[in-house]
Design a protein around this motif. Structure first.
Motif, PDB file in Angstrom:
ATOM      1  N   THR A   3     -13.778  -5.971   2.829  1.00 10.00           N
ATOM      2  CA  THR A   3     -13.319  -4.737   1.738  1.00 10.00           C
ATOM      3  C   THR A   3     -11.834  -4.328   1.971  1.00 10.00           C
ATOM      4  O   THR A   3     -11.031  -4.487   3.032  1.00 10.00           O
ATOM      5  N   TYR A   4     -11.105  -4.470   0.826  1.00  6.20           N
ATOM      6  CA  TYR A   4      -9.597  -3.861   1.132  1.00  6.20           C
ATOM      7  C   TYR A   4      -9.689  -2.668  -0.113  1.00  6.20           C
ATOM      8  O   TYR A   4     -10.562  -2.468  -0.880  1.00  6.20           O
ATOM      9  N   GLY A   5      -8.695  -1.849   0.191  1.00  2.59           N
ATOM     10  CA  GLY A   5      -8.732  -0.580  -0.526  1.00  2.59           C
ATOM     11  C   GLY A   5      -7.258  -0.015  -0.556  1.00  2.59           C
ATOM     12  O   GLY A   5      -6.459  -0.355   0.064  1.00  2.59           O
ATOM     13  N   LEU A   6      -7.238   1.241  -1.210  1.00  3.32           N
ATOM     14  CA  LEU A   6      -6.058   2.031  -1.464  1.00  3.32           C
ATOM     15  C   LEU A   6      -6.371   3.487  -0.964  1.00  3.32           C
ATOM     16  O   LEU A   6      -7.426   4.209  -1.277  1.00  3.32           O
ATOM     17  N   ILE A   7      -5.544   3.982  -0.185  1.00  6.73           N
ATOM     18  CA  ILE A   7      -5.605   5.164   0.272  1.00  6.73           C
ATOM     19  C   ILE A   7      -4.360   6.099  -0.426  1.00  6.73           C
ATOM     20  O   ILE A   7      -3.085   5.466  -0.345  1.00  6.73           O
ATOM     21  N   SER A  14      -5.880   3.399 -10.710  1.00  6.29           N
ATOM     22  CA  SER A  14      -5.280   2.546  -9.610  1.00  6.29           C
ATOM     23  C   SER A  14      -5.010   1.287 -10.328  1.00  6.29           C
ATOM     24  O   SER A  14      -5.842   0.354 -10.917  1.00  6.29           O
ATOM     25  N   PHE A  15      -3.777   0.613 -10.453  1.00  3.96           N
ATOM     26  CA  PHE A  15      -3.228  -0.540 -10.801  1.00  3.96           C
ATOM     27  C   PHE A  15      -3.965  -1.574  -9.691  1.00  3.96           C
ATOM     28  O   PHE A  15      -4.615  -2.697  -9.880  1.00  3.96           O
ATOM     29  N   SER A  16      -4.197  -1.300  -8.390  1.00  3.73           N
ATOM     30  CA  SER A  16      -4.350  -2.244  -7.239  1.00  3.73           C
ATOM     31  C   SER A  16      -5.820  -2.518  -7.454  1.00  3.73           C
ATOM     32  O   SER A  16      -6.448  -3.732  -7.249  1.00  3.73           O
ATOM     33  N   LYS A  17      -6.931  -1.546  -7.992  1.00  2.00           N
ATOM     34  CA  LYS A  17      -8.104  -1.795  -7.902  1.00  2.00           C
ATOM     35  C   LYS A  17      -8.464  -2.869  -8.860  1.00  2.00           C
ATOM     36  O   LYS A  17      -9.134  -3.701  -8.867  1.00  2.00           O
ATOM     37  N   LYS A  18      -7.839  -2.612 -10.089  1.00  2.00           N
ATOM     38  CA  LYS A  18      -7.889  -3.351 -11.440  1.00  2.00           C
ATOM     39  C   LYS A  18      -7.530  -4.931 -10.933  1.00  2.00           C
ATOM     40  O   LYS A  18      -8.087  -5.787 -11.332  1.00  2.00           O
ATOM     41  N   TYR A  19      -6.281  -4.752 -10.274  1.00  2.00           N
ATOM     42  CA  TYR A  19      -5.560  -6.146 -10.035  1.00  2.00           C
ATOM     43  C   TYR A  19      -6.500  -6.875  -9.163  1.00  2.00           C
ATOM     44  O   TYR A  19      -6.768  -8.225  -9.461  1.00  2.00           O
ATOM     45  N   PHE A  20      -6.965  -6.430  -8.162  1.00  2.00           N
ATOM     46  CA  PHE A  20      -7.564  -7.294  -7.095  1.00  2.00           C
ATOM     47  C   PHE A  20      -9.138  -7.476  -7.662  1.00  2.00           C
ATOM     48  O   PHE A  20      -9.560  -8.486  -7.353  1.00  2.00           O
ATOM     49  N   THR A  21      -9.714  -6.492  -8.129  1.00  2.00           N
ATOM     50  CA  THR A  21     -10.808  -6.938  -8.797  1.00  2.00           C
ATOM     51  C   THR A  21     -11.053  -8.082  -9.665  1.00  2.00           C
ATOM     52  O   THR A  21     -11.726  -9.009  -9.601  1.00  2.00           O
ATOM     53  N   GLU A  22      -9.881  -8.168 -10.631  1.00  2.00           N
ATOM     54  CA  GLU A  22      -9.773  -9.300 -11.480  1.00  2.00           C
ATOM     55  C   GLU A  22      -9.461 -10.573 -10.801  1.00  2.00           C
ATOM     56  O   GLU A  22      -9.691 -11.489 -11.027  1.00  2.00           O
ATOM     57  N   GLU A  27     -10.583 -15.709  -9.473  1.00  2.00           N
ATOM     58  CA  GLU A  27     -10.206 -16.900  -8.455  1.00  2.00           C
ATOM     59  C   GLU A  27     -11.676 -17.431  -7.878  1.00  2.00           C
ATOM     60  O   GLU A  27     -11.412 -18.065  -6.742  1.00  2.00           O
ATOM     61  N   GLY A  28     -12.503 -16.662  -8.231  1.00  7.84           N
ATOM     62  CA  GLY A  28     -13.789 -17.227  -7.578  1.00  7.84           C
ATOM     63  C   GLY A  28     -13.907 -16.782  -6.010  1.00  7.84           C
ATOM     64  O   GLY A  28     -14.492 -17.289  -5.200  1.00  7.84           O
ATOM     65  N   ILE A  29     -13.270 -15.723  -5.820  1.00  8.56           N
ATOM     66  CA  ILE A  29     -13.203 -15.252  -4.352  1.00  8.56           C
ATOM     67  C   ILE A  29     -14.612 -14.465  -3.872  1.00  8.56           C
ATOM     68  O   ILE A  29     -14.648 -13.199  -4.601  1.00  8.56           O
ATOM     69  N   VAL A  30     -15.597 -14.814  -3.456  1.00 10.01           N
ATOM     70  CA  VAL A  30     -16.737 -14.109  -3.272  1.00 10.01           C
ATOM     71  C   VAL A  30     -16.717 -13.062  -1.862  1.00 10.01           C
ATOM     72  O   VAL A  30     -15.749 -13.287  -0.990  1.00 10.01           O
ATOM     73  N   ASP A  31     -17.624 -12.351  -1.929  1.00  9.62           N
ATOM     74  CA  ASP A  31     -17.914 -11.474  -0.793  1.00  9.62           C
ATOM     75  C   ASP A  31     -16.751 -10.614  -0.449  1.00  9.62           C
ATOM     76  O   ASP A  31     -16.243 -10.563   0.678  1.00  9.62           O
ATOM     77  N   HIS A  32     -15.894 -10.162  -1.458  1.00  8.41           N
ATOM     78  CA  HIS A  32     -14.448  -9.709  -1.081  1.00  8.41           C
ATOM     79  C   HIS A  32     -14.724  -8.344  -2.552  1.00  8.41           C
ATOM     80  O   HIS A  32     -15.226  -8.613  -3.461  1.00  8.41           O
ATOM     81  N   GLN A  33     -14.377  -7.287  -1.920  1.00  7.46           N
ATOM     82  CA  GLN A  33     -14.231  -6.017  -3.001  1.00  7.46           C
ATOM     83  C   GLN A  33     -13.171  -5.289  -2.754  1.00  7.46           C
ATOM     84  O   GLN A  33     -12.648  -5.175  -1.622  1.00  7.46           O
ATOM     85  N   TYR A  34     -12.617  -4.327  -3.555  1.00  2.00           N
ATOM     86  CA  TYR A  34     -11.571  -3.608  -3.495  1.00  2.00           C
ATOM     87  C   TYR A  34     -12.028  -2.323  -3.798  1.00  2.00           C
ATOM     88  O   TYR A  34     -12.639  -1.910  -5.073  1.00  2.00           O
ATOM     89  N   ILE A  55     -13.622  -2.933   6.375  1.00  4.39           N
ATOM     90  CA  ILE A  55     -12.193  -2.785   5.789  1.00  4.39           C
ATOM     91  C   ILE A  55     -11.309  -3.756   6.377  1.00  4.39           C
ATOM     92  O   ILE A  55     -11.097  -3.710   7.704  1.00  4.39           O
ATOM     93  N   SER A  56     -10.462  -4.809   5.648  1.00  7.75           N
ATOM     94  CA  SER A  56      -9.732  -5.749   6.417  1.00  7.75           C
ATOM     95  C   SER A  56      -8.140  -5.493   6.028  1.00  7.75           C
ATOM     96  O   SER A  56      -7.485  -5.954   6.837  1.00  7.75           O
ATOM     97  N   GLY A  57      -7.880  -4.742   5.060  1.00  9.10           N
ATOM     98  CA  GLY A  57      -6.637  -4.297   4.706  1.00  9.10           C
ATOM     99  C   GLY A  57      -6.460  -3.183   3.621  1.00  9.10           C
ATOM    100  O   GLY A  57      -7.687  -3.027   2.913  1.00  9.10           O
ATOM    101  N   LEU A  58      -5.232  -2.186   4.009  1.00  5.78           N
ATOM    102  CA  LEU A  58      -5.270  -1.419   2.919  1.00  5.78           C
ATOM    103  C   LEU A  58      -3.809  -1.245   2.024  1.00  5.78           C
ATOM    104  O   LEU A  58      -2.882  -1.690   2.795  1.00  5.78           O
ATOM    105  N   ASN A  59      -3.829  -0.789   1.046  1.00 10.27           N
ATOM    106  CA  ASN A  59      -2.498  -0.353   0.369  1.00 10.27           C
ATOM    107  C   ASN A  59      -2.576   1.152   0.438  1.00 10.27           C
ATOM    108  O   ASN A  59      -3.451   1.959   0.608  1.00 10.27           O
ATOM    109  N   VAL A  60      -1.230   1.491   0.579  1.00 15.04           N
ATOM    110  CA  VAL A  60      -0.936   2.975   1.068  1.00 15.04           C
ATOM    111  C   VAL A  60      -0.127   3.459  -0.052  1.00 15.04           C
ATOM    112  O   VAL A  60       1.077   3.048  -0.369  1.00 15.04           O
ATOM    113  N   THR A  61      -0.602   4.818  -0.902  1.00 20.66           N
ATOM    114  CA  THR A  61       0.415   5.232  -1.584  1.00 20.66           C
ATOM    115  C   THR A  61       0.707   6.537  -1.544  1.00 20.66           C
ATOM    116  O   THR A  61       0.266   6.956  -0.422  1.00 20.66           O
TER     117      THR A  61
END
Length: 247
Positions: A3-7, A14-22, A27-34, A55-61
């Protein structure tokens, strides 16, 4: 599942959620979510990481780019110099959470700005002095571009909008908006300068990307200036974050 996310707070869109979900889908990246984590108080970050163990990574705004610093175990050189973090790599070692902070805003800004710079762009006006401005100033210093910071309330090492004279506008041909002025839904707001003194030698750059053409960019373009919004910067910083999380 990774899981990745934005705090941040608030997270109305959120640009980030749309961008990474797409990205994951295309790109066929499975078992990942934002996911979006709307946290008003940064003190609740450890609680979030304890509860969300994938959670493996976070963006911060906004407003946590500076407030998050005390929670990090490590920070990269650029982020330390900038004094703000917008990307965190989360590692879990033997039950302990290790957080390393980065600033990908600077990377994204430099990559999107540099191709537009001409020989006359040796001096810049930076509107605003928040967390985003820190990355902008870092890049300008790196590129050897002199700058003045313009703010609404008197502050050290900054000038007021009322002090931006025609002579300053004639000499500072790179104009950078780091404020939320013009951002949806407040699309009628803009930095209060004399746009009639802007010409075709100016470059106006707005970190705002929603709408794609802000009032600031529209007014500058009407005077012949080259304009650029913040969308490419976001794409660049998002890809940089993805590279960091997968290093």
């Amino acid at each position: 599942m990774k899981t990745y996310g934005l705090i941040g707070f608030p997270l109305s869109h959120s640009f980030s959620k749309k961008y990474f979900t797409e990205k994951f889908l295309n790109e066929g990246i499975v078992d990942h979510q934002y996911e979006l984590y709307s946290i008003e108080d940064i003190q609740s970050l450890p609680e979030l990481l304890s509860a969300e163990t994938t959670i493996s990574g976070l963006n911060v705004t906004i407003p946590h780019k500076v407030g998050v610093l005390p929670f990090l175990n490590e920070i990269d050189e650029a982020a330390e110099k900038i004094g703000a973090v917008n990307c965190i790599c989360v590692n879990r070692l033997e039950g302990e959470v290790h957080l390393k902070g980065f600033n990908t805003d600077a990377f994204g800004f430099e990559k999107s700005l540099s191709p537009l710079l001409q020989q006359q762009h040796t001096k810049a006006l930076v509107f605003g002095d928040g967390g985003a401005a820190k990355a902008v100033k870092y890049v300008l210093e790196k590129l050897g571009i002199e700058y003045k910071v313009v703010v609404r309330k008197a502050a050290e090492n900054a000038i007021l909008y009322s002090e931006v004279t025609p002579d300053i506008l004639a000499n500072y041909k790179l104009l950078i908006n780091t404020t939320p002025l013009g951002m949806s839904p407040n699309v009628d707001t803009f930095p209060e300068i004399d746009y009639s003194k802007i010409g075709d030698q100016h470059l106006a750059y707005d970190l705002v990307y929603n709408p794609l053409e802000t009032a600031f960019l529209s007014k500058a373009a009407a005077q012949g200036a080259v304009t650029k919004n913040g969308l490419e910067m976001l794409h660049q910083q998002a890809e940089k974050a993805w590279a960091i999380w997968n290093t």
